[in-house]
Write an enzyme that holds these catalytic residues in place. Structure first.
Site, mmCIF file in Angstrom:
data_model
loop_
_atom_site.group_PDB
_atom_site.id
_atom_site.type_symbol
_atom_site.label_atom_id
_atom_site.label_comp_id
_atom_site.label_asym_id
_atom_site.label_seq_id
_atom_site.Cartn_x
_atom_site.Cartn_y
_atom_site.Cartn_z
ATOM 1 N N ARG A 49 -26.268 18.390 26.189
ATOM 2 C CA ARG A 49 -25.747 17.108 26.640
ATOM 3 C C ARG A 49 -24.306 17.265 27.113
ATOM 4 N NH1 ARG A 49 -27.606 13.120 21.742
ATOM 5 N NH2 ARG A 49 -27.069 14.918 20.474
ATOM 6 N N ASP A 51 -20.982 14.727 28.128
ATOM 7 C CA ASP A 51 -20.536 13.351 27.962
ATOM 8 C C ASP A 51 -20.335 12.658 29.312
ATOM 9 O OD1 ASP A 51 -20.487 13.702 25.205
ATOM 10 O OD2 ASP A 51 -18.366 14.246 25.171
ATOM 11 N N TYR A 110 -17.103 26.232 28.521
ATOM 12 C CA TYR A 110 -16.476 25.047 29.094
ATOM 13 C C TYR A 110 -15.063 25.388 29.537
ATOM 14 C CZ TYR A 110 -19.922 21.570 27.473
ATOM 15 O OH TYR A 110 -21.054 20.818 27.293
ATOM 16 N N ARG A 209 -13.459 18.059 24.046
ATOM 17 C CA ARG A 209 -12.416 17.086 24.367
ATOM 18 C C ARG A 209 -11.523 16.819 23.161
ATOM 19 N NH1 ARG A 209 -15.857 12.287 26.239
ATOM 20 N NH2 ARG A 209 -13.813 11.276 26.417
#
Length: 256
Positions: A49, A51, A110, A209
């Site tokens: 997933r 965001d 990421y 994040r």
């Protein structure tokens, strides 16, 4: 027949990857396009997933279809013609019946981009952060992330993961030069653009994040670098820093 599909998407028009009631998501748009072309209901499973507003490059997913042999080039052209702007399919490949885009993934990477002064060409995909930063201090703090830890302190409250244990292989900041600076002479100074790269076997919802937000607080002097180790050894979500915006985050690599 099981197929692997490789795609990239700009997350700004979407509320993340996963289907949600009353929200526009990448998974739903992709499933609708595949179902239209193949004339059967297609369910797509992704590598993970992302965001709301988060971007992805070379994202991997898989689906089942009754068609025994898709023409990758021709079908790719057709699906890109009906997908909404912001999603592009790069390739569709036959996969083994056992292949699973999520559970077979061994590593995900990421990147999070920040710029240190206003730049009209970075606003859509980078986070403007003008506070003075000690990058070396942030990198020393990031070493506490390496290895196998319970990362629930960086996980979105209410997540339904069975475990919050992840293994981080790499985490660090480095300066970089955007193309418009390097190729077209946009005025910039060393250190105006920073990218944070993190690689792990898996990630929790909101984890990257929240990690970035916590490291930025260390970099601007609101916490000492050992705070990161304290968080990974038993902190709660309320103990960690605020999450940074999603538009500057990219899932850019999935290894199998």
């Amino acid at each position: 027949m099981r197929y692997k599909i490789i795609l990239s998407y700009d997350g700004s028009p979407f509320c993340g990857w996963q289907i949600q009631n009353g929200a526009r998501t990448v998974q739903e748009c992709l499933q609708d396009a595949l179902s239209t072309l193949l004339r059967e209901r297609i369910s797509v499973t992704g590598a993970g997933r992302t965001d709301s507003k988060v971007n992805a490059i070379n994202y991997v997913a898989h689906f089942e279809a009754s068609v025994p042999d898709l023409d990758s080039k021709g079908f790719g052209y057709k699906i890109n013609a009906i997908l909404p702007h912001g999603i592009v399919v790069h390739d569709i490949l036959k996969a083994s019946p056992e292949f699973h885009s999520r559970f077979d993934a061994r590593m995900r990477e990421y990147k999070y981009f920040i710029h240190r002064k206003r730049d009209p060409f970075m606003e859509g995909y980078s986070y403007l952060y003008t506070f003075p930063l000690d990058v070396e201090k942030m990198n020393r703090a990031a070493t506490a992330l390496l290895g196998k830890h319970d990362f629930s302190c960086f996980e979105k409250v209410g997540s339904d993961n069975k475990t919050s244990i992840c293994t981080v292989f790499h985490a660090g900041w480095e300066p970089y030069t955007p193309d418009h600076v390097r190729m077209m002479g946009y005025p910039a100074s060393e250190g105006d653009y920073l990218v944070f790269t993190i690689r792990a076997d898996r990630f929790l919802r909101n984890m990257v994040r929240a990690v970035v937000g916590s490291l930025l607080e260390i970099g601007r002097g609101r916490h000492e670098e050992d705070w990161m180790e304290t968080l990974t050894q038993g902190g709660s979500r309320s103990d960690a820093g605020e999450s940074v915006p999603g538009h500057a985050l990219f899932l850019c690599k999935v290894d199998y």
